[in-house]
Design an enzyme around this catalytic site. Structure first.
Site, PDB file in Angstrom:
ATOM      1  N   ASP A  69       0.818  -1.209   0.000  1.00  0.00           N
ATOM      2  CA  ASP A  69       0.000   0.000   0.000  1.00  0.00           C
ATOM      3  C   ASP A  69       0.856   1.264   0.000  1.00  0.00           C
ATOM      4  O   ASP A  69       1.845   1.359   0.726  1.00  0.00           O
ATOM      5  CB  ASP A  69      -0.884  -0.017   1.266  1.00  0.00           C
ATOM      6  CG  ASP A  69      -1.889   1.131   1.302  1.00  0.00           C
ATOM      7  OD1 ASP A  69      -2.613   1.304   0.312  1.00  0.00           O
ATOM      8  OD2 ASP A  69      -1.930   1.850   2.322  1.00  0.00           O
ATOM      9  N   GLU A 102       1.459  -0.458  -5.032  1.00  0.00           N
ATOM     10  CA  GLU A 102       0.654   0.691  -5.419  1.00  0.00           C
ATOM     11  C   GLU A 102       1.578   1.894  -5.429  1.00  0.00           C
ATOM     12  O   GLU A 102       2.008   2.364  -4.383  1.00  0.00           O
ATOM     13  CB  GLU A 102      -0.477   0.909  -4.401  1.00  0.00           C
ATOM     14  CG  GLU A 102      -1.376   2.069  -4.772  1.00  0.00           C
ATOM     15  CD  GLU A 102      -2.170   2.643  -3.600  1.00  0.00           C
ATOM     16  OE1 GLU A 102      -3.247   3.181  -3.839  1.00  0.00           O
ATOM     17  OE2 GLU A 102      -1.707   2.562  -2.454  1.00  0.00           O
TER      18      GLU A 102
HETATM   19  C1  GLC Z   1      -4.343   3.231  -0.436  1.00  0.00           C
HETATM   20  C2  GLC Z   1      -5.640   2.470  -0.426  1.00  0.00           C
HETATM   21  C3  GLC Z   1      -6.746   3.373   0.076  1.00  0.00           C
HETATM   22  C4  GLC Z   1      -6.406   3.841   1.464  1.00  0.00           C
HETATM   23  C5  GLC Z   1      -5.008   4.479   1.499  1.00  0.00           C
HETATM   24  C6  GLC Z   1      -4.549   4.681   2.889  1.00  0.00           C
HETATM   25  O1  GLC Z   1      -4.359   4.274  -1.331  1.00  0.00           O
HETATM   26  O2  GLC Z   1      -5.892   1.944  -1.693  1.00  0.00           O
HETATM   27  O3  GLC Z   1      -7.990   2.734   0.063  1.00  0.00           O
HETATM   28  O4  GLC Z   1      -7.346   4.748   1.918  1.00  0.00           O
HETATM   29  O5  GLC Z   1      -4.053   3.684   0.865  1.00  0.00           O
HETATM   30  O6  GLC Z   1      -4.080   3.487   3.447  1.00  0.00           O
END
Ligand code: GLC
Ligand code: CA
Length: 546
Positions: free
Chosen positions: A202, A243
């Site tokens: 993440d 991500e």
């Molecule tokens: C990422 C997740 C999102 C979340 C954020 C904070 O972007 O995809 O849903 O709110 O991280 O952890």
């Protein structure tokens, strides 16, 4: 290295939030027992890897991305035992499991933060990022504009300000601290021991960037290598899927140039330009995005997606492009979010038009990379714009035309299912579509099967073939002498085009999805494409491996 061993290169990844998938014990919220009961459904569809959104103990003020314990299962979803049971039942069906790894921040209820705020001498004080006074740039860099006002909040008990890139209940970890890094290796090792095949990492750019008041910007690339080496020593075939919504110039930093950082990244560039192409029927910027994101390291791979759990972020498009996508797919204000994106699901964005949905999915399956589906995509689920922010696209899976869409036997459920309108569960549900040979669900199953029979899409070298028109994209993929072709007509009008196939048997193109083959005297083919048509051809023979 035998590259065919890299399972993630032609995986079909399916993203699930345990909370909204299937309620196995009838208390109104999804759980591992329920998810395990749905494994045959997933296996039947042909998916090969489940990506689980956070299921750890959490106040769930950000759907579990506010983790309060990295070593457990939220009791609402079951027990660790049931988690392991689920992982091994998935494995029996040839399905791997990857889990979300949230390293950037914890919940403010995590025992580490509770300890840290207690005193400057607390052992965990340095696990977070503090400032004695309010930093000058506290209003900058908020991730959720409109909902989040600042990135620094004063904590009374601590007597200091703490940094939070996301919501104020998600204090950022001081990821530079070797103790924090060691803890996360332990977390990774823990879940690997329990049988997972890797992690969806993440918010990675934030994890590795300098944190702290007045710090100059900078990234700690070494952390990526440390993670990769730890992972690989521990479980050789596990992967890291990150991500990282960064510019193409930075992608290689995340992949590394010697197969030593992330295995996979979500391709946000291609994602945003894909929606631009769908909105305008102009594929030219998508084709540039593909060239700009050609991956280089051998083990690296893109993850392609249409919609995910968050808003469709259009922040990488120029303003004029963004406007076009917004006006095509989110004409009303309530459909937009954070001043940069769209919070709707795919099917409503496409006006539930089958041809446009198939076109979009066909692109996702054939663009260079590995496809990532979201639960409910396969039946064309909609959204509930009455729900706040991103919740609108996070409604429970619609299994049947039964109370609560068959999601739960409970009287009340934790989040409403979609009941009314064209996307309500009486109309859109798994059971109904399973019976209907023409349904989107059965189309999806067939397309997944064909995708798997064309390893060239995800493994092969690819090149774009000149079609002479911006509304038609043609890609050729070659591997070990085999070649396949994917041709897409983005436009709502029929078009004629011709392409030159770059293959010694390029006179014969066999359509893999219909009877419409193209046999020519030369390697040049004239094609007539219906509105929003897509063609998957195998070059030379109908059968791969020739
Ligand atoms: C990422 C997740 C999102 C979340 C954020 C904070 O972007 O995809 O849903 O709110 O991280 O952890
Ligand atoms: Ca339950």
């Amino acid at each position: 290295m035998v590259l065919n061993d890299l399972w993630y290169k032609n995986a079909v990844i399916y993203c699930i939030d345990v909370a909204t998938f299937f309620d196995g014990n009838g208390d109104g919220i999804g759980d591992f027992k329920g998810l395990a009961a749905r494994l045959d459904y997933l296996a039947g569809m042909g998916i090969t890897c489940i990506w689980l959104l956070p299921f750890y103990p959490s106040p769930r003020r950000d759907d579990g991305y506010d983790v309060a314990d990295y070593y457990g299962v939220d009791p609402r979803f079951g027990t660790l035992g049931e988690f392991v049971e689920f992982v091994s039942q998935a494995r029996q069906r040839g399905i791997r499991v990857i889990v979300d790894l949230v390293m950037n921040h914890t919940s403010d209820q995590h025992p580490w933060f509770l300890d840290a705020r207690r005193s400057k001498r607390s052992p965990h004080r340095d696990w977070y990022v503090w400032s004695p006074e309010k930093p000058k740039d506290a209003e900058k860099g908020v991730v959720f504009p409109g909902v989040q006002k600042t990135t620094w909040t004063f904590d009374k008990q601590a007597g200091e300000w703490y940094f939070h890139r996301f919501f104020d209940f998600q204090p950022d970890l001081n990821t530079e601290n070797p103790a924090v890094q060691a803890e996360f290796r332990r977390v990774m090792g823990f879940w690997l021991e329990l049988g997972v095949s890797g992690f969806r990492v993440d918010a990675l750019p934030f994890v590795i960037s300098n944190k702290g008041a007045g710090r100059p910007p900078g990234q700690r690339w070494q952390m990526l290598r440390d993670m990769r080496l730890f992972l690989q020593w521990h479980t050789a075939d596990a992967i890291l899927l990150a991500e990282a919504n960064v510019l193409p110039e930075e992608d290689l930093e995340y992949f590394g140039d010697r197969d030593d950082r992330m295995h996979m990244l979500f391709n946000f560039q291609v994602n945003q330009h894909l929606f631009y192409a769908l909105a305008t029927a102009d594929g030219s910027t998508l084709s540039q995005a593909l060239e700009r994101t050609r991956t280089r390291p051998e083990t690296a791979q893109w993850a392609n997606f249409l919609r995910n759990n968050d808003e469709l972020d259009l922040g990488r498009l120029v303003a004029e492009q963004r406007e076009k996508v917004l006006s095509a797919f989110a004409p009303e204000d309530t459909m937009r979010l954070y001043g940069r994106g769209i919070r709707r699901r795919l099917a409503p964005m496409m006006g539930a038009d089958r041809r446009r949905m198939e076109l979009a999915y066909s692109l996702m399956f054939t663009l260079p990379g590995t496809p990532v589906l979201r639960y409910g995509d396969e039946i064309g689920m909609g959204d509930d714009l009455k729900l706040p922010d991103r919740d609108c696209g996070r409604t429970p899976m619609q299994w049947a035309a039964e109370e609560h869409a068959g999601f739960s036997g409970s009287k009340t459920i934790f989040r409403p299912v979609i009941r009314e309108g064209p996307f309500g569960y009486p109309k859109v549900n798994m059971a109904g579509q399973r019976r209907d040979p023409e349904s989107l669900l059965n189309w999806m199953e067939r397309i997944i099967r064909m995708y798997k029979e064309c390893p060239e899409f995800s493994w092969g070298d690819w090149k774009q073939l000149d079609t002479g028109i911006d509304s038609v994209l043609a890609l050729q993929y070659s591997q070990d002498g085999g070649a396949v072709l994917a041709v897409h007509n983005l436009s709502e009008s029929p078009v004629r085009t011709s392409i030159e196939v770059d293959h010694p048997s390029g006179q014969r193109l066999f359509n893999l999805l219909s009877n419409d083959h193209s046999i020519s005297r030369s390697t040049r083919h004239a094609l007539r494409l219906e509105p929003h048509a897509y063609r998957w051809f195998r070059v030379g023979s109908e059968v791969s491996g020739r």
